[in-house]
Design a protein around this motif. Structure first.
Motif, PDB file in Angstrom:
ATOM      1  N   ALA A 162     -14.456  -7.353  -2.617  1.00 34.26           N
ATOM      2  CA  ALA A 162     -14.343  -6.781  -1.399  1.00 34.26           C
ATOM      3  C   ALA A 162     -14.068  -7.490  -0.278  1.00 34.26           C
ATOM      4  O   ALA A 162     -14.886  -8.698  -0.256  1.00 34.26           O
ATOM      5  CB  ALA A 162     -15.220  -5.707  -1.315  1.00 34.26           C
ATOM      6  N   HIS A 216     -10.007  -1.303   1.515  1.00 32.57           N
ATOM      7  CA  HIS A 216      -9.181  -1.190   0.421  1.00 32.57           C
ATOM      8  C   HIS A 216      -9.753  -2.728  -0.322  1.00 32.57           C
ATOM      9  O   HIS A 216      -9.963  -3.525   0.334  1.00 32.57           O
ATOM     10  CB  HIS A 216      -7.648  -1.574   0.489  1.00 32.57           C
ATOM     11  CG  HIS A 216      -6.866  -0.233   1.070  1.00 32.57           C
ATOM     12  ND1 HIS A 216      -6.000   0.202   0.214  1.00 32.57           N
ATOM     13  CD2 HIS A 216      -7.190   0.410   2.345  1.00 32.57           C
ATOM     14  CE1 HIS A 216      -5.442   1.067   1.186  1.00 32.57           C
ATOM     15  NE2 HIS A 216      -5.935   1.308   2.433  1.00 32.57           N
ATOM     16  N   LEU A 217      -9.766  -2.558  -1.530  1.00 30.08           N
ATOM     17  CA  LEU A 217      -9.849  -3.747  -2.510  1.00 30.08           C
ATOM     18  C   LEU A 217      -8.417  -4.559  -2.699  1.00 30.08           C
ATOM     19  O   LEU A 217      -7.503  -3.970  -2.661  1.00 30.08           O
ATOM     20  CB  LEU A 217     -10.586  -3.481  -3.882  1.00 30.08           C
ATOM     21  CG  LEU A 217     -11.929  -2.986  -3.991  1.00 30.08           C
ATOM     22  CD1 LEU A 217     -12.139  -2.762  -5.373  1.00 30.08           C
ATOM     23  CD2 LEU A 217     -12.694  -3.838  -3.500  1.00 30.08           C
ATOM     24  N   ASP A 248       0.943  -1.174   0.115  1.00 29.70           N
ATOM     25  CA  ASP A 248       0.104  -0.081  -0.031  1.00 29.70           C
ATOM     26  C   ASP A 248       0.900   1.211   0.055  1.00 29.70           C
ATOM     27  O   ASP A 248       1.534   1.706   0.917  1.00 29.70           O
ATOM     28  CB  ASP A 248      -0.709   0.059   1.336  1.00 29.70           C
ATOM     29  CG  ASP A 248      -1.793   1.239   1.506  1.00 29.70           C
ATOM     30  OD1 ASP A 248      -1.755   2.030   0.417  1.00 29.70           O
ATOM     31  OD2 ASP A 248      -2.428   1.393   2.451  1.00 29.70           O
ATOM     32  N   ARG A 306      -5.876   3.414  -7.676  1.00 30.55           N
ATOM     33  CA  ARG A 306      -5.015   2.389  -7.179  1.00 30.55           C
ATOM     34  C   ARG A 306      -3.858   2.867  -6.492  1.00 30.55           C
ATOM     35  O   ARG A 306      -3.010   3.009  -6.931  1.00 30.55           O
ATOM     36  CB  ARG A 306      -4.428   1.339  -8.613  1.00 30.55           C
ATOM     37  CG  ARG A 306      -3.845   0.199  -7.998  1.00 30.55           C
ATOM     38  CD  ARG A 306      -3.576  -0.916  -9.026  1.00 30.55           C
ATOM     39  NE  ARG A 306      -2.298  -0.440  -9.828  1.00 30.55           N
ATOM     40  CZ  ARG A 306      -2.034  -0.140 -11.061  1.00 30.55           C
ATOM     41  NH1 ARG A 306      -3.003  -0.166 -11.634  1.00 30.55           N
ATOM     42  NH2 ARG A 306      -0.787   0.100 -11.495  1.00 30.55           N
ATOM     43  N   PRO A 361     -14.119   2.814  -5.666  1.00 30.10           N
ATOM     44  CA  PRO A 361     -12.769   2.710  -5.865  1.00 30.10           C
ATOM     45  C   PRO A 361     -12.410   3.931  -6.917  1.00 30.10           C
ATOM     46  O   PRO A 361     -12.976   4.097  -7.886  1.00 30.10           O
ATOM     47  CB  PRO A 361     -12.157   1.411  -6.418  1.00 30.10           C
ATOM     48  CG  PRO A 361     -13.381   0.304  -5.831  1.00 30.10           C
ATOM     49  CD  PRO A 361     -14.635   1.327  -5.805  1.00 30.10           C
ATOM     50  N   PHE A 378      -8.239  -0.170  -9.629  1.00 37.95           N
ATOM     51  CA  PHE A 378      -8.688   0.852  -8.643  1.00 37.95           C
ATOM     52  C   PHE A 378      -9.042   0.075  -7.282  1.00 37.95           C
ATOM     53  O   PHE A 378      -9.865  -0.896  -7.518  1.00 37.95           O
ATOM     54  CB  PHE A 378      -9.657   1.665  -9.095  1.00 37.95           C
ATOM     55  CG  PHE A 378      -9.426   2.653 -10.443  1.00 37.95           C
ATOM     56  CD1 PHE A 378      -8.036   3.068 -10.752  1.00 37.95           C
ATOM     57  CD2 PHE A 378     -10.414   2.963 -11.214  1.00 37.95           C
ATOM     58  CE1 PHE A 378      -7.733   3.899 -11.761  1.00 37.95           C
ATOM     59  CE2 PHE A 378     -10.178   3.750 -12.321  1.00 37.95           C
ATOM     60  CZ  PHE A 378      -9.091   4.150 -12.637  1.00 37.95           C
ATOM     61  N   SER A 379      -8.234   0.287  -6.315  1.00 41.59           N
ATOM     62  CA  SER A 379      -8.476  -0.423  -5.158  1.00 41.59           C
ATOM     63  C   SER A 379      -8.827   0.487  -3.876  1.00 41.59           C
ATOM     64  O   SER A 379      -8.980  -0.188  -2.770  1.00 41.59           O
ATOM     65  CB  SER A 379      -7.095  -1.088  -4.809  1.00 41.59           C
ATOM     66  OG  SER A 379      -6.019   0.100  -4.318  1.00 41.59           O
ATOM     67  N   PHE A 380      -9.088   1.850  -3.873  1.00 41.71           N
ATOM     68  CA  PHE A 380      -9.325   2.556  -2.761  1.00 41.71           C
ATOM     69  C   PHE A 380     -10.229   3.828  -3.164  1.00 41.71           C
ATOM     70  O   PHE A 380      -9.829   4.348  -4.302  1.00 41.71           O
ATOM     71  CB  PHE A 380      -8.036   3.100  -1.976  1.00 41.71           C
ATOM     72  CG  PHE A 380      -8.453   3.905  -0.828  1.00 41.71           C
ATOM     73  CD1 PHE A 380      -8.612   3.126   0.281  1.00 41.71           C
ATOM     74  CD2 PHE A 380      -8.396   5.075  -0.762  1.00 41.71           C
ATOM     75  CE1 PHE A 380      -8.913   3.753   1.522  1.00 41.71           C
ATOM     76  CE2 PHE A 380      -8.610   6.009   0.316  1.00 41.71           C
ATOM     77  CZ  PHE A 380      -8.787   5.110   1.345  1.00 41.71           C
ATOM     78  N   PRO A 381     -11.062   4.171  -2.482  1.00 42.15           N
ATOM     79  CA  PRO A 381     -11.877   3.289  -1.324  1.00 42.15           C
ATOM     80  C   PRO A 381     -12.566   2.258  -1.736  1.00 42.15           C
ATOM     81  O   PRO A 381     -13.066   2.085  -2.722  1.00 42.15           O
ATOM     82  CB  PRO A 381     -12.729   4.371  -0.339  1.00 42.15           C
ATOM     83  CG  PRO A 381     -13.094   5.320  -1.412  1.00 42.15           C
ATOM     84  CD  PRO A 381     -11.842   5.525  -2.569  1.00 42.15           C
ATOM     85  N   ALA A 382     -12.748   1.188  -0.975  1.00 49.24           N
ATOM     86  CA  ALA A 382     -13.302  -0.206  -1.571  1.00 49.24           C
ATOM     87  C   ALA A 382     -14.760   0.088  -1.851  1.00 49.24           C
ATOM     88  O   ALA A 382     -15.510  -0.675  -2.969  1.00 49.24           O
ATOM     89  CB  ALA A 382     -13.087  -1.140  -0.473  1.00 49.24           C
ATOM     90  N   ALA A 408      -8.407  -5.978  -9.877  1.00 47.74           N
ATOM     91  CA  ALA A 408      -9.098  -5.963  -8.363  1.00 47.74           C
ATOM     92  C   ALA A 408      -9.735  -7.191  -8.003  1.00 47.74           C
ATOM     93  O   ALA A 408     -10.359  -7.513  -9.052  1.00 47.74           O
ATOM     94  CB  ALA A 408      -9.909  -4.537  -8.064  1.00 47.74           C
TER      95      ALA A 408
END
Length: 301
Positions: A286, A291-292, A231, A267, A264, A257-261, A283
């Protein structure tokens, strides 16, 4: 007006590095969400068609070309699995995760060779160890980061990436060697400091300092092949991560893309490599984290 906005959008895409970072780190803030300028292009296209403006349509070729050059490759299908591939999963599991056992099972179900985790708190760590033990007999944990592996790990040690301004206990870096069937690989697991978006701009000085220390550690690594899972609280376009991205390559395919779950937008969970290729990143569904998880395939040289 539409043609002018198209030109400005193209300029931001093509010359984002020239946007100054001296005040509020505006340049880094732009680069954190750079792919989303594609939506601006789509909106302008809709307006141009509505107004039937040939001039605007021609002008839109500029941002379309710039976006395609920067991000078009990410949407293409990747090559098929190779004979010297590693599949890895990266996940900030959250120190407030209500279901660490379910999270561990979900990550293992992706059948990766390596699983890197951040925000491992003492109460949840035994749950991850117990749940992952059957499929991942080797693991190393330092501070709040850890790596689980199908292959033996050796030489695990703390990686000091703590910024000078942080005085409390703060261990968020790990370096170990993975004994893969294709040769030894140095694996780094990291969790860089958080950034905050304020009215004054982006607050990322601690993250940037930690990124510099991590980049120096990668440069000093003796093993030829290095993979980084972490991260990093920044996208690969963010110049604040330049000490790392200048030394390693990121995914050739996939946005992930990982945030926010919940929705998103960027990334910030990264998989990078040196003397290897991150072929594709995606990704995963969830978990109990904000985060993813992301999964990537790495082709070893």
């Amino acid at each position: 007006m539409i043609a002018g906005l198209a030109a400005v959008t193209a300029g931001l895409l093509a010359f984002h590095r020239t946007v100054p970072n001296s005040v509020g780190r505006v340049g880094s803030l732009l680069e954190s969400f750079l792919p989303w300028l594609g939506l601006v292009v789509v909106a302008l296209l809709g307006l141009a068609l509505l107004r039937r403006s040939a001039t605007a349509l021609v002008a839109l070729l500029l941002p379309v070309a710039a976006w395609t050059y920067l991000f078009g490759g990410l949407v293409l299908p990747g090559d098929g699995p190779g004979t010297r591939d590693l599949v890895v999963v990266q996940h900030n599991v959250s120190d407030e995760n209500p279901d660490p056992a379910g999270t561990a099972r979900a990550l293992a179900d992706a059948r990766p060779d390596l699983i890197a985790l951040q925000e491992l708190v003492p109460g949840a760590l035994p749950v991850y160890e117990r749940t992952l033990a059957a499929r991942y007999p080797y693991h190393a944990v330092r501070g709040t980061v850890g790596l689980w592996s199908r292959y033996p790990l050796t030489g695990a040690r703390l990686l000091d990436i703590r910024p000078r301004g942080v005085t409390d206990a703060w261990n968020r870096g790990l370096r170990t060697v993975v004994r893969t069937p294709y040769g030894d690989v140095a694996a780094f697991v990291a969790h860089l400091p958080s950034v905050r978006v304020r009215a004054s701009g982006l607050e990322s000085s601690l993250r940037d300092e930690s990124a510099g220390l991590l980049g120096e550690a990668v440069a000093a690594e003796d093993l030829r092949t290095v993979i980084l899972l972490g991260d990093l609280n920044g996208t690969v376009d963010d110049r604040g991560l330049a000490p790392i991205t200048s030394r390693m390559n990121a995914a050739e395919r996939g946005f992930a893309f990982s945030f926010p779950a919940a929705f998103p937008l960027a990334r910030i969970d990264q998989v990078m490599a040196r003397s290897a290729t991150v072929v594709r990143i995606r990704a995963l569904p969830a978990t109990g984290s904000d985060h993813l998880p992301v999964a990537a395939r790495i082709a070893l040289g």
